[in-house]
Scaffold this motif. Sequence first.
Motif, PDB file in Angstrom:
ATOM      1  N   ASN A 168       0.857  -1.189   0.000  1.00  0.00           N
ATOM      2  CA  ASN A 168       0.000   0.000   0.000  1.00  0.00           C
ATOM      3  C   ASN A 168       0.892   1.237   0.000  1.00  0.00           C
ATOM      4  O   ASN A 168       2.120   1.129  -0.019  1.00  0.00           O
ATOM      5  CB  ASN A 168      -0.973  -0.012   1.187  1.00  0.00           C
ATOM      6  CG  ASN A 168      -0.244  -0.090   2.531  1.00  0.00           C
ATOM      7  OD1 ASN A 168       0.676   0.688   2.797  1.00  0.00           O
ATOM      8  ND2 ASN A 168      -0.640  -1.034   3.375  1.00  0.00           N
ATOM      9  N   ASP A 169       0.271   2.409   0.040  1.00  0.00           N
ATOM     10  CA  ASP A 169       1.036   3.662  -0.078  1.00  0.00           C
ATOM     11  C   ASP A 169       2.094   3.818   1.014  1.00  0.00           C
ATOM     12  O   ASP A 169       3.114   4.477   0.794  1.00  0.00           O
ATOM     13  CB  ASP A 169       0.086   4.861  -0.036  1.00  0.00           C
ATOM     14  CG  ASP A 169      -0.676   5.054  -1.342  1.00  0.00           C
ATOM     15  OD1 ASP A 169      -0.410   4.285  -2.286  1.00  0.00           O
ATOM     16  OD2 ASP A 169      -1.523   5.963  -1.416  1.00  0.00           O
ATOM     17  N   SER A 170       1.878   3.214   2.170  1.00  0.00           N
ATOM     18  CA  SER A 170       2.837   3.369   3.265  1.00  0.00           C
ATOM     19  C   SER A 170       4.169   2.681   2.964  1.00  0.00           C
ATOM     20  O   SER A 170       5.176   2.943   3.633  1.00  0.00           O
ATOM     21  CB  SER A 170       2.255   2.803   4.568  1.00  0.00           C
ATOM     22  OG  SER A 170       2.154   1.384   4.510  1.00  0.00           O
ATOM     23  N   HIS A 171       4.179   1.809   1.957  1.00  0.00           N
ATOM     24  CA  HIS A 171       5.399   1.080   1.615  1.00  0.00           C
ATOM     25  C   HIS A 171       6.244   1.781   0.553  1.00  0.00           C
ATOM     26  O   HIS A 171       7.320   1.285   0.195  1.00  0.00           O
ATOM     27  CB  HIS A 171       5.047  -0.319   1.098  1.00  0.00           C
ATOM     28  CG  HIS A 171       4.394  -1.205   2.104  1.00  0.00           C
ATOM     29  ND1 HIS A 171       3.123  -1.702   1.956  1.00  0.00           N
ATOM     30  CD2 HIS A 171       4.848  -1.678   3.298  1.00  0.00           C
ATOM     31  CE1 HIS A 171       2.815  -2.456   2.980  1.00  0.00           C
ATOM     32  NE2 HIS A 171       3.837  -2.450   3.821  1.00  0.00           N
ATOM     33  N   ILE A 172       5.781   2.913   0.018  1.00  0.00           N
ATOM     34  CA  ILE A 172       6.445   3.500  -1.145  1.00  0.00           C
ATOM     35  C   ILE A 172       7.908   3.840  -0.866  1.00  0.00           C
ATOM     36  O   ILE A 172       8.792   3.588  -1.696  1.00  0.00           O
ATOM     37  CB  ILE A 172       5.673   4.735  -1.651  1.00  0.00           C
ATOM     38  CG1 ILE A 172       4.363   4.288  -2.323  1.00  0.00           C
ATOM     39  CG2 ILE A 172       6.518   5.546  -2.638  1.00  0.00           C
ATOM     40  CD1 ILE A 172       3.496   5.417  -2.833  1.00  0.00           C
ATOM     41  N   GLY A 173       8.187   4.405   0.292  1.00  0.00           N
ATOM     42  CA  GLY A 173       9.582   4.732   0.622  1.00  0.00           C
ATOM     43  C   GLY A 173      10.467   3.500   0.587  1.00  0.00           C
ATOM     44  O   GLY A 173      11.605   3.554   0.093  1.00  0.00           O
ATOM     45  N   ILE A 194      14.408  -0.265  -2.090  1.00  0.00           N
ATOM     46  CA  ILE A 194      14.720  -1.582  -2.666  1.00  0.00           C
ATOM     47  C   ILE A 194      15.102  -1.434  -4.138  1.00  0.00           C
ATOM     48  O   ILE A 194      16.084  -2.025  -4.606  1.00  0.00           O
ATOM     49  CB  ILE A 194      13.514  -2.528  -2.508  1.00  0.00           C
ATOM     50  CG1 ILE A 194      13.271  -2.836  -1.031  1.00  0.00           C
ATOM     51  CG2 ILE A 194      13.738  -3.824  -3.305  1.00  0.00           C
ATOM     52  CD1 ILE A 194      11.914  -3.458  -0.742  1.00  0.00           C
ATOM     53  N   HIS A 195      14.323  -0.645  -4.868  1.00  0.00           N
ATOM     54  CA  HIS A 195      14.600  -0.403  -6.286  1.00  0.00           C
ATOM     55  C   HIS A 195      16.009   0.153  -6.485  1.00  0.00           C
ATOM     56  O   HIS A 195      16.782  -0.337  -7.319  1.00  0.00           O
ATOM     57  CB  HIS A 195      13.556   0.563  -6.856  1.00  0.00           C
ATOM     58  CG  HIS A 195      13.879   1.104  -8.217  1.00  0.00           C
ATOM     59  ND1 HIS A 195      14.635   2.255  -8.382  1.00  0.00           N
ATOM     60  CD2 HIS A 195      13.560   0.682  -9.461  1.00  0.00           C
ATOM     61  CE1 HIS A 195      14.767   2.494  -9.684  1.00  0.00           C
ATOM     62  NE2 HIS A 195      14.119   1.570 -10.347  1.00  0.00           N
ATOM     63  N   ASN A 196      16.353   1.169  -5.720  1.00  0.00           N
ATOM     64  CA  ASN A 196      17.658   1.817  -5.880  1.00  0.00           C
ATOM     65  C   ASN A 196      18.813   0.880  -5.521  1.00  0.00           C
ATOM     66  O   ASN A 196      19.854   0.871  -6.190  1.00  0.00           O
ATOM     67  CB  ASN A 196      17.726   3.084  -5.027  1.00  0.00           C
ATOM     68  CG  ASN A 196      16.799   4.168  -5.536  1.00  0.00           C
ATOM     69  OD1 ASN A 196      16.327   4.117  -6.671  1.00  0.00           O
ATOM     70  ND2 ASN A 196      16.529   5.158  -4.709  1.00  0.00           N
ATOM     71  N   GLU A 197      18.631   0.079  -4.482  1.00  0.00           N
ATOM     72  CA  GLU A 197      19.672  -0.864  -4.085  1.00  0.00           C
ATOM     73  C   GLU A 197      19.836  -1.975  -5.122  1.00  0.00           C
ATOM     74  O   GLU A 197      20.960  -2.329  -5.503  1.00  0.00           O
ATOM     75  CB  GLU A 197      19.331  -1.471  -2.713  1.00  0.00           C
ATOM     76  CG  GLU A 197      20.274  -2.557  -2.228  1.00  0.00           C
ATOM     77  CD  GLU A 197      21.672  -2.038  -1.898  1.00  0.00           C
ATOM     78  OE1 GLU A 197      22.605  -2.870  -1.832  1.00  0.00           O
ATOM     79  OE2 GLU A 197      21.834  -0.819  -1.713  1.00  0.00           O
ATOM     80  N   PHE A 198      18.720  -2.509  -5.608  1.00  0.00           N
ATOM     81  CA  PHE A 198      18.759  -3.619  -6.558  1.00  0.00           C
ATOM     82  C   PHE A 198      19.414  -3.211  -7.880  1.00  0.00           C
ATOM     83  O   PHE A 198      20.140  -3.986  -8.497  1.00  0.00           O
ATOM     84  CB  PHE A 198      17.339  -4.133  -6.808  1.00  0.00           C
ATOM     85  CG  PHE A 198      17.256  -5.280  -7.773  1.00  0.00           C
ATOM     86  CD1 PHE A 198      17.726  -6.535  -7.421  1.00  0.00           C
ATOM     87  CD2 PHE A 198      16.713  -5.108  -9.030  1.00  0.00           C
ATOM     88  CE1 PHE A 198      17.658  -7.603  -8.305  1.00  0.00           C
ATOM     89  CE2 PHE A 198      16.637  -6.168  -9.933  1.00  0.00           C
ATOM     90  CZ  PHE A 198      17.108  -7.420  -9.564  1.00  0.00           C
ATOM     91  N   LEU A 199      19.152  -1.976  -8.312  1.00  0.00           N
ATOM     92  CA  LEU A 199      19.629  -1.538  -9.621  1.00  0.00           C
ATOM     93  C   LEU A 199      20.873  -0.644  -9.553  1.00  0.00           C
ATOM     94  O   LEU A 199      21.212   0.019 -10.528  1.00  0.00           O
ATOM     95  CB  LEU A 199      18.512  -0.790 -10.352  1.00  0.00           C
ATOM     96  CG  LEU A 199      17.263  -1.622 -10.670  1.00  0.00           C
ATOM     97  CD1 LEU A 199      16.227  -0.777 -11.404  1.00  0.00           C
ATOM     98  CD2 LEU A 199      17.610  -2.853 -11.488  1.00  0.00           C
ATOM     99  N   LYS A 200      21.578  -0.657  -8.442  1.00  0.00           N
ATOM    100  CA  LYS A 200      22.701   0.269  -8.278  1.00  0.00           C
ATOM    101  C   LYS A 200      23.844  -0.013  -9.241  1.00  0.00           C
ATOM    102  O   LYS A 200      24.644   0.880  -9.537  1.00  0.00           O
ATOM    103  CB  LYS A 200      23.207   0.238  -6.835  1.00  0.00           C
ATOM    104  CG  LYS A 200      23.811  -1.096  -6.410  1.00  0.00           C
ATOM    105  CD  LYS A 200      24.226  -1.052  -4.935  1.00  0.00           C
ATOM    106  CE  LYS A 200      24.823  -2.392  -4.505  1.00  0.00           C
ATOM    107  NZ  LYS A 200      25.194  -2.357  -3.057  1.00  0.00           N
TER     108      LYS A 200
END
Length: 388
Positions: free
Chosen positions: A152-157, A162-168
């Motif tokens: 839900n929206d509370s997980h966006i941060g 996770i996105h930034n770490e995975f694709l670093k």
Amino acid sequence: MKIRYAKEKDTKTIKEIWKYCFNDTPVFMDYYFKHKYSRGNTVVVNEDDEIVSSLQLNQYKINLNNKVYDTSYVVGVSTFPEVRGRGYMKHIMEFTLEELYKKGQLVSILMPIDYRLYRRYGYEHCYDQLEYNIDINDLGKLKISGRMHKVNDSHIGSLIDIHNEFLKNVNGNVLRDEEYYKVLFEEIKSEGGHIYIHEDKGYEGYIIYFLNGDNMFVRELYYKNMNSLKSMMKFIYNHNTQLKTVTITSPLDDKIRFTLENPKTTDVKIKPFMMGRIINLKGYLESLDVPKELNASINICIEDNFINENDGVFKIEIRDGKVLVNKVEGKSDISFNINTFTQLAFSYIDIEEALFLNNICIDDIKQDVIDLLKSIFTKKVNYINEYV
């Protein structure tokens, strides 16, 4: 025939063209034209006061070679069937490329339905994905640690983290922020998909997937560590009473293959995904960071049949960590078309591959030219996963 940006009154016809050409569901079309469509970024062909062809230029920021660029993602290139074959696509693409140059954008991306249609306009293949097709029962021995939560929206941060770490370690991906994920939630909902986040010692991974008959299609499986990856693979297995197979797309440097008990029973292939194009050669080169100790220059000839400013011989000078580019008269040290130059600029190929693909003997090029180009262009793992 007139080519222009869309007006408010054109929206109904643009929707009709989109529906005919792409056969999307009403729910997805409602999502797209509410959250993604902008008439200010839509180009149309007007013939006899009727809209007969259109395309959209959806705006993103991509991280290419450690620089952030505003880019237009060309989508929805479409023409009514009764007027196909009249050259409208050529005219609308020519207009679009000129407009992107005028707007100051340096690069553009495009997901092709057929690569042959867009190569002629200077777009070239720059992104691949891995695609795994796995028997779901092969995942049975993995274990879940922690818990899975419906997002839900509370997980966006946490999703951004996770996105930034995975694709670093990958190149060319889209920058994602809070607004991006809010729109993505609506996109996945419109297509009947699901998003779950894995929590153990904090939030460590997330999965976006769709259930299609007896197959699960996993659009994104992003994780910070192997514990999270294995947990989400077990989460997939827990659908084994519903499903027979799972298809997962991922970057080329993904670690999924290391979780498979018997990789030989899995079909793994490289899937061509996205094309790119350099819109402003001079601007792009001058935006790059290069070693400060490097001082050199070469003349490079570029053939670009659609953007005149990119066509000709360019002197590339590197001084004090800066790249200076000017169009000049005279001979060149090396020549490429805009397609090959785009692949170099997007770091999809290296200079040796560029020479090989163009049947240029490396012995015919001066070593200092090769060395200079190597200092500017280095091959990386490219990855992008945007669909519209």
